[in-house]
Structure formats: C-alpha cells, structure tokens
Design a protein around this motif. Structure first.
Motif, PDB file in Angstrom:
ATOM      1  N   VAL A   1       0.845  -1.188   0.000  1.00 19.21           N
ATOM      2  CA  VAL A   1       0.000   0.000   0.000  1.00 19.21           C
ATOM      3  C   VAL A   1       0.882   1.241   0.000  1.00 19.21           C
ATOM      4  N   GLN A   2       0.463   2.247  -0.722  1.00 17.98           N
ATOM      5  CA  GLN A   2       1.126   3.541  -0.732  1.00 17.98           C
ATOM      6  C   GLN A   2       0.113   4.552  -0.232  1.00 17.98           C
ATOM      7  N   ARG A   3       0.486   5.310   0.811  1.00 17.73           N
ATOM      8  CA  ARG A   3      -0.459   6.205   1.464  1.00 17.73           C
ATOM      9  C   ARG A   3      -0.028   7.665   1.344  1.00 17.73           C
ATOM     10  N   GLY A   4      -1.027   8.522   1.267  1.00 13.42           N
ATOM     11  CA  GLY A   4      -0.790   9.954   1.333  1.00 13.42           C
ATOM     12  C   GLY A   4      -0.899  10.400   2.780  1.00 13.42           C
ATOM     13  N   LEU A   5       0.236  10.666   3.414  1.00 11.61           N
ATOM     14  CA  LEU A   5       0.269  10.962   4.846  1.00 11.61           C
ATOM     15  C   LEU A   5       0.401  12.467   5.101  1.00 11.61           C
ATOM     16  N   ALA A   6      -0.143  12.887   6.222  1.00 10.77           N
ATOM     17  CA  ALA A   6       0.067  14.244   6.722  1.00 10.77           C
ATOM     18  C   ALA A   6       1.201  14.218   7.738  1.00 10.77           C
ATOM     19  N   VAL A   7       1.751  15.391   8.044  1.00 11.96           N
ATOM     20  CA  VAL A   7       2.687  15.511   9.163  1.00 11.96           C
ATOM     21  C   VAL A   7       1.989  16.306  10.250  1.00 11.96           C
ATOM     22  N   LEU A   8       1.968  15.759  11.463  1.00 17.03           N
ATOM     23  CA  LEU A   8       1.295  16.379  12.594  1.00 17.03           C
ATOM     24  C   LEU A   8       2.321  16.814  13.640  1.00 17.03           C
ATOM     25  N   GLU A   9       2.003  17.867  14.345  1.00 28.93           N
ATOM     26  CA  GLU A   9       2.856  18.358  15.428  1.00 28.93           C
ATOM     27  C   GLU A   9       2.137  18.151  16.755  1.00 28.93           C
ATOM     28  N   VAL A  10       2.844  17.586  17.716  1.00 30.95           N
ATOM     29  CA  VAL A  10       2.264  17.353  19.030  1.00 30.95           C
ATOM     30  C   VAL A  10       2.063  18.685  19.742  1.00 30.95           C
ATOM     31  N   GLN A  11       0.833  18.927  20.187  1.00 35.68           N
ATOM     32  CA  GLN A  11       0.497  20.110  20.963  1.00 35.68           C
ATOM     33  C   GLN A  11      -0.351  19.667  22.163  1.00 35.68           C
ATOM     34  N   PRO A  12      -0.356  20.455  23.248  1.00 35.89           N
ATOM     35  CA  PRO A  12      -1.083  20.024  24.451  1.00 35.89           C
ATOM     36  C   PRO A  12      -2.564  19.728  24.208  1.00 35.89           C
TER      37      PRO A  12
END
Length: 411
Positions: free
Chosen positions: A382-393
């Motif tokens: 499988v090839q996925r279109g991923l997002a990048v997320l930033e950890v926030q409180p």
C-alpha cells in the motif's frame, strides 16, 4: 473510472467520505495479471450476490481486536448500502492453521475476495490457499516479504512514515539527523529508512543509538547520544534512573532526532532526553506511527515533535460514528477493516465478471478512505498519502497536509 466514482456515496453521512482519488495524468497500464484465471470461484452474475471473506482472530489472544475490526467492516457495509455484497466472517483463532482453515471454509462458501488476515504468520498460511483458488487477498499485515502475486498489504508501513516526516523536516531546513531506536527489527527498519531518506535529500545521519526496549534503562544510550559517556565515576555505572549530566544548554551535533517508540516508554525517554538538553526548540523530535495516540499530547517533553500519520479529520468522524454505533472506541487498526470493506463494496458495485481483479485493485489513481489517500503498487504494497502532525497540548495539529492525489506525492 465510472465505477470508482461510486466511492463518492460510500459514507455520505460522514464528513470524511471514502471517495475516488482525483484522476492523475495518463499512466502506463498495469502489467500485472488481470482477473482470476479459470479454475477459481465462478464470477457473480449481473446483479447476483458477491461474497467477500473477512478473516480475523475472533477467538484467542487477539479476539478483542479482531471483533472490533469485524464491526468496522460491517459498519462499512451498512454505510455503502450495497445489497450485492455479503461479508463472510471466519475466525482464524490467531494461528496459521486456523487462518488456512478459515480461508478454505470461506472459499468453499463462494468468497470472491479475502480481507485479512491480521498476523504475518496467518497471511503466510492463507496465501497459497487463496493462490490455488485464484483469489486475491487484501491483508492487514505489514510483513512486506509476503506482498506480491495475489496478496496486497493494507497495513500501515513504518518506512513510509519515516520518509514522509524526514522529507518534511529537510524541507523545513533540518539537515543533521540522529536516531534513538529500539534494538529490534522495527528499530532497524526505521533507522535504515532514515539513512536512505536523508542521503537522498542531501542530509546526514550523524548519530544512531539503540536501546533494549525490554529494559527501563535508556540512560547509557542517551548519554552516548548527547556525547557524554563519562558522567559516572571510574569503575562505576550510572544509576538506571539518573538523569544524564548535560543540562538544558548542552549542544549536540544534530537538529532532528527520530524516536520510533510509543506508550509509556516513549514518554519516559522523552523526559530523559529533555533533561539531557535534547528536545525542542534546539532539536526537533520525530516520531512514528506509534505516536498516533491521543495520550502523546499529555507529555510536555513531546510537545513540538512531528510525526507522519493519516489525515485526522476523516478518522475522527469514523471514530465518532463507531463509538455511537457500538458503544466503545475503535482500536487504531479498525479503520483498516473499514476501508478494506468499503473498497470491496465499491469494486463489487462496479460489476463485471471479475470485480476484484488485479487491474481493479491496482487502479493507479487510488482511493480515499477514512485513513486518507491510498493505492496499491504492483508489488502488493500500500502507498499512502500521509500528513505531518505536530504534538500540541490540546492534541496534534497538521503542519503539512496530506496530498490530495498522487500527482502531489513527492516523498
């Protein structure tokens, strides 16, 4: 393409519907085999029933997960309103023999496609059974060595996560990477992926350290990472829970650190790193799919870290609907079963003598489900279109959106 547009109606009552991915530019035709050769289960007639097997551990050690994944698959079927498609659940018992027996039983019942099983050993056992029957398998495993021929892997592949977030980090100006990984096959896979991605992007992996994930003592690895291995007196060892000597002003030789760990171990390591002066804002922590956990935001030492994951909005809608339908929260892997069953429903609606052929599964434009954009490669991955997320409180926030179609996929 007309058949794929049926995806538009799959989850119309959810704000995050499964839809056909926008068509890309013309691509060469897929060179894999077409529909199942003669000798397999007879294709359904026009308007006739279509049976799809769902092989999951409904008993044994992983029964709770298996039952939740089956619930997700059933929810997808209810959402599509596809009267032609019938799911044929079979219990693998979480064992290779159980999986092979479940596959035989489902095929004897006329299944045209197999969704599952879950574990690598189960997939290995099912592959020859399905192959003999000329039936394709969309499995939930991440064991890439099992992909190919009649097996497609739906599981989240860790290497793609590293490639996505490391590429984004490089675009953001970070160029000196380090990794602190468990001494395991998973840790080695993530480290190798980082080295390859960094090399291709003109960056460098300046340090790579490992730790025993079965032990709570990560102090020595962190000391080596920080360039401080002489904090203990001669002839003695550092205390397991003692903080490394470097303080918050410690300078290290890297500006991004990959930390592919999860759960309580991740939080403990992050705190130790922060005490050693390794963390935001001097060093950007990079995670993995193991960070895709709501509890990560509760750890202050992880705030500011980045990780690649499915775009969150559609998955939140899925989680909410699953909760309201079944009265409990879905495990993370439940969305795989939902998307796999929804895909099967779309292909079944398309009709034709071989709705689950290689050509149908390998549509190059892909599909969009509750876990975002995806497609299968001719190698069965499988090839996925991923997002990048930033950890926030308050919870992870998207800092780099997932691509809308595969023309935008640059990692």
């Amino acid at each position: 393409m007309a058949a794929l547009m049926l995806l538009l109606a799959l989850v119309a009552c959810m704000r995050g519907p499964m839809v056909a991915a926008p068509a890309g530019p013309p691509q060469p035709p897929v060179t894999g085999p077409g529909g199942p050769p003669p000798g397999g289960s007879p294709p359904p007639g026009a308007g006739g029933p279509v049976k799809v097997a769902v092989l999951l551990p409904l008993s044994g050690a992983n029964a709770e997960l298996g039952k939740a994944m089956l619930e997700a698959a059933q929810m997808a079927l209810f959402t599509t309103g596809n009267d032609r498609l019938t799911l044929v659940p079979r219990d693998t018992t979480g064992t290779p023999d159980g999986a092979a027996g479940a596959a035989r039983a489902a095929l004897a019942d006329g299944a045209q496609l197999i969704l599952g099983p879950l574990l690598a050993a189960e997939v290995d056992a099912v592959k020859p059974v399905a192959g003999e029957a000329k039936i394709n398998v969309i499995a939930f495993s991440t064991a890439t060595q099992l992909a190919g021929d009649n097996v497609f892997l739906m599981g989240f592949l860790p290497r793609q996560e590293v490639v996505r977030e490391a590429a984004f980090a490089r675009e953001s100006g970070l160029s000196r990477f380090a990794v602190l990984a468990p001494n395991s096959e998973y840790g080695r896979l993530m480290t190798d992926a980082l080295r390859e991605t960094a090399s291709q992007a003109g960056a460098t992996v300046v340090k790579a350290e490992t730790f025993d994930s079965r032990s709570s003592d990560v102090g020595p690895a962190i000391q080596r990472l920080a360039g401080n291995t002489a904090s203990a007196a001669p002839g003695t060892s550092p205390e397991p829970d003692a903080a490394p000597a470097p303080g918050p002003t410690q300078r290290v030789s890297f500006d991004a650190l990959l930390l592919p760990e999860g759960g309580d171990q991740l939080k403990q390591i992050a705190r130790r790193l922060k005490t050693a002066g390794i963390g935001s804002p001097q060093v950007r922590l990079l995670g993995s799919g193991l960070w895709d956990d709501a509890s990560v935001s509760s750890e202050p030492a992880l705030v500011g870290g980045w990780f690649a994951a499915s775009p969150p909005d559609a998955r939140r809608e899925f989680q909410s609907r699953f909760q309201s339908t079944y009265g409990h929260a879905p495990p993370r892997l439940a969305s795989l079963a939902f998307d796999a069953a929804a895909l099967a429903a779309v292909l079944a609606k398309a009709g034709g003598p071989a709705p689950f052929s290689h050509d149908a599964i390998l549509n190059p434009s892909g599909f969009t489900g509750v876990d975002g954009l995806f497609r299968f490669t001719p190698q069965g991955l499988v090839q996925r279109g991923l997002a990048v997320l930033e950890v926030q409180p308050q919870g992870p926030v998207v800092v780099s959106p997932a691509p809308r179609d595969f023309r935008d996929l640059v990692y």
